[in-house]
Each structure stands twice: as C-alpha cells, then as structure tokens.
Design an enzyme around this catalytic site. Sequence first.
Site, PDB file in Angstrom:
ATOM      1  N   ARG A 159      12.125  -7.155   1.703  1.00 47.82           N
ATOM      2  CA  ARG A 159      11.932  -5.709   1.803  1.00 47.82           C
ATOM      3  C   ARG A 159      13.145  -5.033   2.456  1.00 47.82           C
ATOM      4  NH1 ARG A 159       6.456  -2.852   3.917  1.00 47.82           N
ATOM      5  NH2 ARG A 159       7.064  -3.438   6.009  1.00 47.82           N
ATOM      6  N   LYS A 189       0.820  -1.209   0.000  1.00 49.52           N
ATOM      7  CA  LYS A 189       0.000   0.000   0.000  1.00 49.52           C
ATOM      8  C   LYS A 189       0.857   1.264   0.000  1.00 49.52           C
ATOM      9  CE  LYS A 189      -1.013  -0.314   4.986  1.00 49.52           C
ATOM     10  NZ  LYS A 189       0.314  -0.830   5.228  1.00 49.52           N
ATOM     11  N   ARG A 200       2.400  -9.232  13.189  1.00 47.54           N
ATOM     12  CA  ARG A 200       1.762  -8.082  12.535  1.00 47.54           C
ATOM     13  C   ARG A 200       0.561  -8.520  11.702  1.00 47.54           C
ATOM     14  NH1 ARG A 200       6.658  -5.676   9.552  1.00 47.54           N
ATOM     15  NH2 ARG A 200       5.316  -3.958   8.909  1.00 47.54           N
ATOM     16  N   ARG A 214      -5.926   2.301  11.349  1.00 49.19           N
ATOM     17  CA  ARG A 214      -5.618   0.884  11.456  1.00 49.19           C
ATOM     18  C   ARG A 214      -6.506   0.191  12.465  1.00 49.19           C
ATOM     19  NH1 ARG A 214       0.098   0.939   9.587  1.00 49.19           N
ATOM     20  NH2 ARG A 214       0.856  -1.170   9.645  1.00 49.19           N
ATOM     21  N   ARG A 273      14.138  -3.723   7.998  1.00 47.02           N
ATOM     22  CA  ARG A 273      13.514  -3.206   9.216  1.00 47.02           C
ATOM     23  C   ARG A 273      13.459  -4.327  10.249  1.00 47.02           C
ATOM     24  NH1 ARG A 273       8.086  -0.463   7.171  1.00 47.02           N
ATOM     25  NH2 ARG A 273       7.291  -1.632   8.920  1.00 47.02           N
TER      26      ARG A 273
HETATM   27  P1  ADP Z   1       3.430  -1.789   7.475  1.00 46.79           P
HETATM   28  O1  ADP Z   1       2.330  -1.140   6.711  1.00 46.79           O
HETATM   29  O2  ADP Z   1       4.414  -2.451   6.608  1.00 46.79           O
HETATM   30  O3  ADP Z   1       2.965  -2.606   8.618  1.00 46.79           O
HETATM   31  P2  ADP Z   1       4.051   0.747   8.697  1.00 46.79           P
HETATM   32  O4  ADP Z   1       5.316   1.443   8.362  1.00 46.79           O
HETATM   33  O5  ADP Z   1       2.788   1.305   8.203  1.00 46.79           O
HETATM   34  O6  ADP Z   1       4.303  -0.719   8.205  1.00 46.79           O
HETATM   35  O7  ADP Z   1       3.922   0.604  10.294  1.00 46.79           O
HETATM   36  C1  ADP Z   1       4.955   0.084  11.081  1.00 46.79           C
HETATM   37  C2  ADP Z   1       4.530   0.040  12.528  1.00 46.79           C
HETATM   38  O8  ADP Z   1       4.210   1.361  12.992  1.00 46.79           O
HETATM   39  C3  ADP Z   1       3.275  -0.765  12.814  1.00 46.79           C
HETATM   40  O9  ADP Z   1       3.526  -2.136  12.957  1.00 46.79           O
HETATM   41  C4  ADP Z   1       2.790  -0.120  14.116  1.00 46.79           C
HETATM   42  O10 ADP Z   1       3.535  -0.566  15.229  1.00 46.79           O
HETATM   43  C5  ADP Z   1       3.111   1.335  13.901  1.00 46.79           C
HETATM   44  N1  ADP Z   1       1.961   2.040  13.284  1.00 46.79           N
HETATM   45  C6  ADP Z   1       1.925   2.635  12.060  1.00 46.79           C
HETATM   46  N2  ADP Z   1       0.707   3.167  11.814  1.00 46.79           N
HETATM   47  C7  ADP Z   1      -0.051   2.896  12.904  1.00 46.79           C
HETATM   48  C8  ADP Z   1      -1.407   3.145  13.251  1.00 46.79           C
HETATM   49  N3  ADP Z   1      -2.256   3.806  12.434  1.00 46.79           N
HETATM   50  N4  ADP Z   1      -1.841   2.707  14.464  1.00 46.79           N
HETATM   51  C9  ADP Z   1      -1.021   2.067  15.305  1.00 46.79           C
HETATM   52  N5  ADP Z   1       0.246   1.769  15.034  1.00 46.79           N
HETATM   53  C10 ADP Z   1       0.748   2.185  13.847  1.00 46.79           C
END
Ligand code: ADP
Length: 210
Positions: A123, A13, A167, A88, A156
């Site tokens: 990744r 995404k 996750r 989320r 990461r």
């Molecule tokens: P991905 O989409 O690959 O999981 P992101 O970079 O979007 O990775 O997010 C990495 C981490 O950041 C998540 O696993 C979470 O811990 C935190 N995070 C990001 N966005 C949110 C959100 N909207 N609510 C809660 N935690 C978030």
Amino acid sequence: MNVIFLGAPGAGKGTQAEIVSEKFNIPTISTGNIIRAALKDGTPMGLKAKSYIDAGKLVPDDVVIGIIRDRLAADDCKNGFILDGFPRTIPQAEALDAMGVGIDRVIDIEVSDEAIAKRMSGRRVCKACGSSYHLEYKKPKTAGVCDACGGELVQRKDDAPETVLERLKVYHAETEPLKAFYEKKGKLFIVEGQEDVADTTALTLKAMED
Ligand code: ADP
Ligand code: ZN
C-alpha cells in the site's frame, strides 16, 4: 442514504467507500484521512493523535467522536454520507445513536488477516493529497507519482509489518464486535473481499441494492 463501511485495516473499505461515494453522489468521511490531515497541519488534535496512530492504537473515542460530530453538521452531509473508519468501537457507535444519526446500512468488507498482512506491504499513499494506491492492485499511471495531484507516493508509517499486526489485534478486539451490534439492528451486509478490486466493487454495489 447514510452508510458505514466496516472492515479490518487494509481490507479495502476506503477504496469501496470512494466508489460508492461517487456513484451515489454523497461525501465519504474518513476519520483516518481527517486525522492524518490534522497531523500534517500540526494542529493540537493532530499532535495528540500522532503517538496512537504510529503505535497502531486507536485514537481516543472522545477525539474521533468530536471530529465526526463537527463533520456531520456540514451542509454536504444533508443528503447522506459514507463513514469510512468510523465507528471503530462500540462507544463510537453508541455516540452516533446518541447524536440521532440514523444509519441505513453497514457494509462489512471481509478479508483474512493473512491476505491483509500481504496487501498492506504494497500500500502507498500520496504525501500531498492522501489518495491511496497499491503496488499490485491499484497502480498509479506513473510509478511513485499520484494520479490525482502529482504528489509523491510513500508508505504510511503505520503500514510497517509490526504495526499492521497490532492494528489487526485492535481490530478484532475493538471493532469486530460492531458486526454483531449492527446485525442485531438488521443493518449488516457482508461483502467477501476479492483479490481484484473490480470484483469486490461488483459485490459492494450489489450489497448497496439488496
Ligand atoms: P485503516 O483503515 O487502514 O486502519 P485509517 O486511515 O482508517 O486506516 O486509520 C488510521 C489510524 O487512524 C488508525 O489506526 C487509528 O489510529 C486512527 N483512527 C482512524 N479512525 C479511527 C476511529 N474511528 N477511532 C479511533 N482511531 C481511529
Ligand atoms: Zn495526490
């Protein structure tokens, strides 16, 4: 236009959001990138978020809602924005509603858990600027080096296989219900993620026009 990109971690995404962002000339707001930047800078918010991220858990709603409230108030969001990785959870989506932020469409990128687990192992992200790459699907021009800034590409910590499984579990429990939430509002557009990024992009751009 105000758009949300939904999808499991690693569904692609972020990549699709960036492409649409450029094409429509509106900013992408990635809560993941904002939190990682705070972590790197060692801000109080970053320190608070670290243990959650490293464990593959969601950062608490009040923290991310605060981030989004501040970011959406900036001038560059006036003509629209793309949210990548927010909301989320249902409470996060309700918080957007409560802020009076209208959403025009939600693009949900669908990829199976099996394909995601495979993809995540390849990744890589830039240590300096956060740009993302993939060993197979989105190679940098020079291996291990960021095209955008020359920074070092690393995996990461939360892309480690055990953390990816956690996750995905969190995604199904907390984030997937958002599909029904936005479907009910008539805003949901589903894109079947393809192996080739360009094929997914074609479907995404179509979903932006439907
Ligand atoms: P991905 O989409 O690959 O999981 P992101 O970079 O979007 O990775 O997010 C990495 C981490 O950041 C998540 O696993 C979470 O811990 C935190 N995070 C990001 N966005 C949110 C959100 N909207 N609510 C809660 N935690 C978030
Ligand atoms: Zn870089």
